[in-house]
Motif scaffolding. Structure first.
Motif, PDB file in Angstrom:
ATOM      1  N   VAL A  66      -2.029  -6.008  -2.711  1.00  0.00           N
ATOM      2  CA  VAL A  66      -1.113  -6.264  -3.815  1.00  0.00           C
ATOM      3  C   VAL A  66       0.177  -5.498  -3.559  1.00  0.00           C
ATOM      4  O   VAL A  66       0.192  -4.513  -2.831  1.00  0.00           O
ATOM      5  CB  VAL A  66      -1.700  -5.805  -5.174  1.00  0.00           C
ATOM      6  CG1 VAL A  66      -2.924  -6.624  -5.520  1.00  0.00           C
ATOM      7  CG2 VAL A  66      -2.046  -4.326  -5.150  1.00  0.00           C
ATOM      8  N   ALA A  67       1.241  -5.962  -4.158  1.00  0.00           N
ATOM      9  CA  ALA A  67       2.531  -5.300  -3.985  1.00  0.00           C
ATOM     10  C   ALA A  67       3.142  -5.004  -5.343  1.00  0.00           C
ATOM     11  O   ALA A  67       2.941  -5.757  -6.295  1.00  0.00           O
ATOM     12  CB  ALA A  67       3.482  -6.168  -3.173  1.00  0.00           C
ATOM     13  N   GLN A 125      -0.408  -2.102  -1.411  1.00  0.00           N
ATOM     14  CA  GLN A 125      -1.682  -1.406  -1.440  1.00  0.00           C
ATOM     15  C   GLN A 125      -2.751  -2.372  -0.968  1.00  0.00           C
ATOM     16  O   GLN A 125      -2.895  -3.458  -1.525  1.00  0.00           O
ATOM     17  CB  GLN A 125      -1.966  -0.973  -2.879  1.00  0.00           C
ATOM     18  CG  GLN A 125      -3.363  -0.477  -3.155  1.00  0.00           C
ATOM     19  CD  GLN A 125      -3.575   0.938  -2.642  1.00  0.00           C
ATOM     20  OE1 GLN A 125      -2.630   1.711  -2.526  1.00  0.00           O
ATOM     21  NE2 GLN A 125      -4.819   1.281  -2.324  1.00  0.00           N
ATOM     22  N   VAL A 126      -3.471  -1.980   0.061  1.00  0.00           N
ATOM     23  CA  VAL A 126      -4.616  -2.773   0.484  1.00  0.00           C
ATOM     24  C   VAL A 126      -5.718  -2.581  -0.549  1.00  0.00           C
ATOM     25  O   VAL A 126      -6.105  -1.451  -0.849  1.00  0.00           O
ATOM     26  CB  VAL A 126      -5.101  -2.348   1.878  1.00  0.00           C
ATOM     27  CG1 VAL A 126      -6.410  -3.041   2.230  1.00  0.00           C
ATOM     28  CG2 VAL A 126      -4.046  -2.651   2.935  1.00  0.00           C
ATOM     29  N   CYS A 157      -2.470 -11.545  -5.202  1.00  0.00           N
ATOM     30  CA  CYS A 157      -2.459 -10.713  -4.007  1.00  0.00           C
ATOM     31  C   CYS A 157      -2.373 -11.596  -2.774  1.00  0.00           C
ATOM     32  O   CYS A 157      -2.482 -12.820  -2.863  1.00  0.00           O
ATOM     33  CB  CYS A 157      -3.697  -9.812  -3.955  1.00  0.00           C
ATOM     34  SG  CYS A 157      -5.256 -10.682  -3.753  1.00  0.00           S
TER      35      CYS A 157
END
Lengths: 267, 267
Positions: free
Chosen positions: B98-99, B106-107, B129
């Motif tokens: 997600v960003a 973030q993974v 995501c």
DNA sequence: CGACACCTTGAAGAGGTTCAAGAAATGTGG
DNA sequence: CCACATTTCTTGAACCTCTTCAAGGTGTCG
């Protein structure tokens, strides 16, 4: 990003959050088997699918087997307990937390009226976290086999259940982003914005809120120590962004909070 | 605690993980509409409900509309894209991330064969995501409206879908615990144990694994910088707990890793 | 072979934690 | 209803873990 907001708004008018004082001190702990009318519940739009025929609506009310009151400080369910039901919060405020073997624990969420808890229990037929009432609360008990049964017949309910679970997954993605990449100030700002947004969706003020949890619980949720939470509150006060009187918080500048969240400091 | 392991094991015998080299370089990117037989798929036990009649089995195969190949480095779906399907991974390895608005990302997970991705898209009909293939991969495309349709009729499928979603929620709870309360060494140890456990459930070695992701991606998942990941690997090597040759990791002492995870350092 | 991505390691620095003490609020029992 | 015990919160100072910045090494691919 941190959305945990159910789709529809509830009330247009702005209410003031009640003080912390025990709302219903004499409430019995035992489950009540009073027949419930979802169609009259003012949380209807939060926890039920929309666009139902009244026939469907009637059927869905059968899902709610009973209500149950939970006194502040007690648990709705605990890690390890058999999973039977999902719970729709009618009133009150909960935290959910998981524990590791060596005794650490982590608050995984705070839940308020209209939100559903217990989803963690589905996969293994046992709950994997504790749900603790942070104030006297009442929930609708929805036996999961009833939910499954009925959601085979009412498409809107099926879709609704799927969305609730998906929403929880997306929420947790947001928390992972917070825990994995934000600094203390960003975390607390994001936390406050999220809380006030959800409260606002329930008809409360956009600028004032009463925290139902301790600094330590906030810290656990945000991956910080309680001292850091306290210091960060103090800094926000110094910066004129909020006012804090114990658990009363007044947001003076929502924009400032947003900016803190969206600004990668030192970048 | 960090379980992301589907219930049943797949193969009793131990396989060796193939090297990273491109498995199928010439695979076309376009979706293939080859009819698929789940009943012959060796991931059957991982991604399908158990105890089906063969009639039900036949019906469930209808859910898998097609397969799709995804080349390493490309996305299966992206944040913002319309949600249509869930994907069961047949081969390959994915990350989801997600960003935030200011560009951090973030993974949120690493997914391998037999696991299902795309659940994030259900709630808003759009994905929130990105799913990126970390090696050439192939997935079964399962249109979600088909899943919903059929899970109304096949109870085991309905239950299965619910469990998959609940499992993801529980997994994310575990990651929150990791991100919120563990130190670097504990995080990396937990990460390695989780990976090797999931690989073992797929018939690979308990003691050897090939990382499909960079140090930076591991760091993102664990809330650490890549240098910290690298240093922590080195420390484990110094301590004789693992051997590391680039992305090859050999676990010399699973117990030592477990102890690191379960020991609240300095407490 | 050279360009590029990836990994390792060192040294300095910052952010958050820990330890400690005291203040404020809350709850309890007489 | 007040006094006392307890919980919760705030603030300071020292410390520590992880990050940042930097440089060099290793591996891979065209």
């Amino acid at each position: 990003m941190l959305d945990q907001q159910p789709a529809p708004l509830l009330c247009p008018e702005t209410k003031t959050q009640p003080a912390v004082k025990g709302a219903s001190k004499v409430a019995p702990l035992i489950a009540q088997t009073i027949k419930v009318a979802c169609s009259n519940c003012n949380l209807r739009e939060l926890c039920m699918p929309m666009g139902l025929t009244s026939a469907e609506m009637d059927r869905i009310e059968d899902v709610v087997a009973s209500r149950r009151k939970i006194k502040r400080g007690t648990t709705l369910f605990r890690n390890g307990e058999k999973f039977t039901s999902l719970y729709a919060i009618r009133t009150g405020f909960f935290k959910t937390c998981v524990a590791s073997e060596d005794g650490r624990d982590q608050v995984t969420g705070f839940q308020m009226a209209g939100e559903v808890i217990g989803l963690d229990g589905i996969v293994n037929d046992h709950h994997t976290c504790d749900a603790v009432a942070l104030e006297d609360a009442e929930v609708c008990v929805m036996p999961f086999d009833r939910i499954e049964e009925l959601s085979r017949e009412v498409n809107a309910l099926q879709r609704h259940v799927h969305k609730i679970m998906s929403r929880e997954i997306v929420r947790e993605n947001g928390v992972m982003l917070l825990l994995g990449s934000m600094r203390a100030e960003e975390r607390l700002a994001a936390f406050l914005l999220n809380l006030v947004q959800r409260l606002h969706a329930r008809g409360f003020s956009q600028h004032e809120l009463v925290l139902r949890m301790t600094r330590e619980e906030i810290g656990s949720y945000l991956g910080l120590k309680l001292e850091t939470v306290s210091r960060t509150f103090s800094k926000f006060v110094d910066d004129g962004i909020i006012e804090v009187k114990q658990r009363h918080v007044r947001i003076l500048s929502t924009d400032a909070l947003r900016e803190i969240v969206n600004t990668k400091m030192g970048g």
